[in-house]
Write an enzyme that holds these catalytic residues in place. Structure first.
Site, PDB file in Angstrom:
ATOM      1  N   GLY A   1       0.854  -1.181   0.000  1.00 31.31           N
ATOM      2  CA  GLY A   1       0.000   0.000   0.000  1.00 31.31           C
ATOM      3  C   GLY A   1       0.887   1.227   0.000  1.00 31.31           C
TER       4      GLY A   1
ATOM      5  CG  HIS B   1      -0.016   1.193   7.447  1.00 30.75           C
ATOM      6  ND1 HIS B   1       0.959   0.714   8.296  1.00 30.75           N
ATOM      7  CD2 HIS B   1       0.627   2.042   6.592  1.00 30.75           C
ATOM      8  CE1 HIS B   1       2.132   1.260   7.964  1.00 30.75           C
ATOM      9  NE2 HIS B   1       1.956   2.061   6.917  1.00 30.75           N
ATOM     10  CD  GLU B   2      -0.700   2.516   2.897  1.00 26.08           C
ATOM     11  OE1 GLU B   2      -0.244   3.671   2.833  1.00 26.08           O
ATOM     12  OE2 GLU B   2       0.024   1.520   3.096  1.00 26.08           O
TER      13      GLU B   2
ATOM     14  CD  GLN C   1       3.721   5.677   2.574  1.00 21.57           C
ATOM     15  OE1 GLN C   1       2.726   5.119   2.114  1.00 21.57           O
ATOM     16  NE2 GLN C   1       4.737   4.997   3.076  1.00 21.57           N
TER      17      GLN C   1
ATOM     18  CB  CYS D   1       5.788   2.207   7.368  1.00 27.74           C
ATOM     19  SG  CYS D   1       5.272   3.661   6.445  1.00 27.74           S
ATOM     20  CG  LEU D   2       7.045   1.035   1.324  1.00 30.29           C
ATOM     21  CD1 LEU D   2       6.312   1.362   0.031  1.00 30.29           C
ATOM     22  CD2 LEU D   2       8.170   0.046   1.079  1.00 30.29           C
TER      23      LEU D   2
HETATM   24 NI    NI Z   1       3.204   3.217   5.718  1.00 28.62          NI
END
Ligand code: NI
Length: 158
Positions: free
Chosen positions: A48, A133-134, A53, A91-92
């Protein structure tokens, strides 16, 4: 185009993202953003991705359940199940960290699709977790704010 992903402590990740206006949805800028975010999520190793981000404080997320890529514009969770589950998340935008996060097992979601049409659906388990989360990203919230315990790549998971 694969987009660069910003990481903590970039202040954009802590802002409340703004809604996308109906007339913007059909714009080429938003179309391009959606297609770039879809192109970015899998090579980055994610399931996601939220627009903040990639440095844009807009209420847009791309969810990648399995092989499908779903764009949600101005998403809202209209119902959270009482039943919760605790699972590991990463998380990225917070590379190298993982943590156990408690989230609702089932949610109901309302959003606009990429054509501006209202969609409503129910999501459960991992799909529900990724959406929660997103959407947190759209509110400036990161999983490390909610995690019970934070692990790094090297720390024991016990
Ligand atoms: Ni994230």
């Amino acid at each position: 185009m694969i987009l660069p992903i910003i990481t903590e402590p970039n202040p954009i990740l802590r802002q409340r993202a703004r809604e996308i206006r109906p007339e913007e949805i059909k714009s080429s800028a938003i179309h391009k953003l959606i297609s770039d975010m879809k192109e970015t999520v899998h090579p980055a190793g994610g399931i996601g991705l939220a627009a903040p981000q990639v440095g844009l404080s807009l209420r847009l997320v791309v969810i990648a359940p399995g092989n499908k890529l779903l764009a949600l514009i101005n998403p809202e969770i209209t119902k959270f199940s009482w039943r919760k589950e605790t699972e590991e998340e990463g998380c990225l935008s917070v590379p190298g960290k993982f943590g156990l996060v408690k989230r609702s097992k089932v949610i109901e979601v309302k959003a606009l699709d990429e054509n501006g049409k209202v969609i409503k659906f129910r999501a459960k388990e991992l799909f529900a977790r990724v959406i929660q989360h997103e959407i947190d990203h759209l509110n400036g919230v990161l999983f490390i704010d909610k995690a019970k315990k934070i692990y790094t790549d090297n720390s024991p998971r016990a």
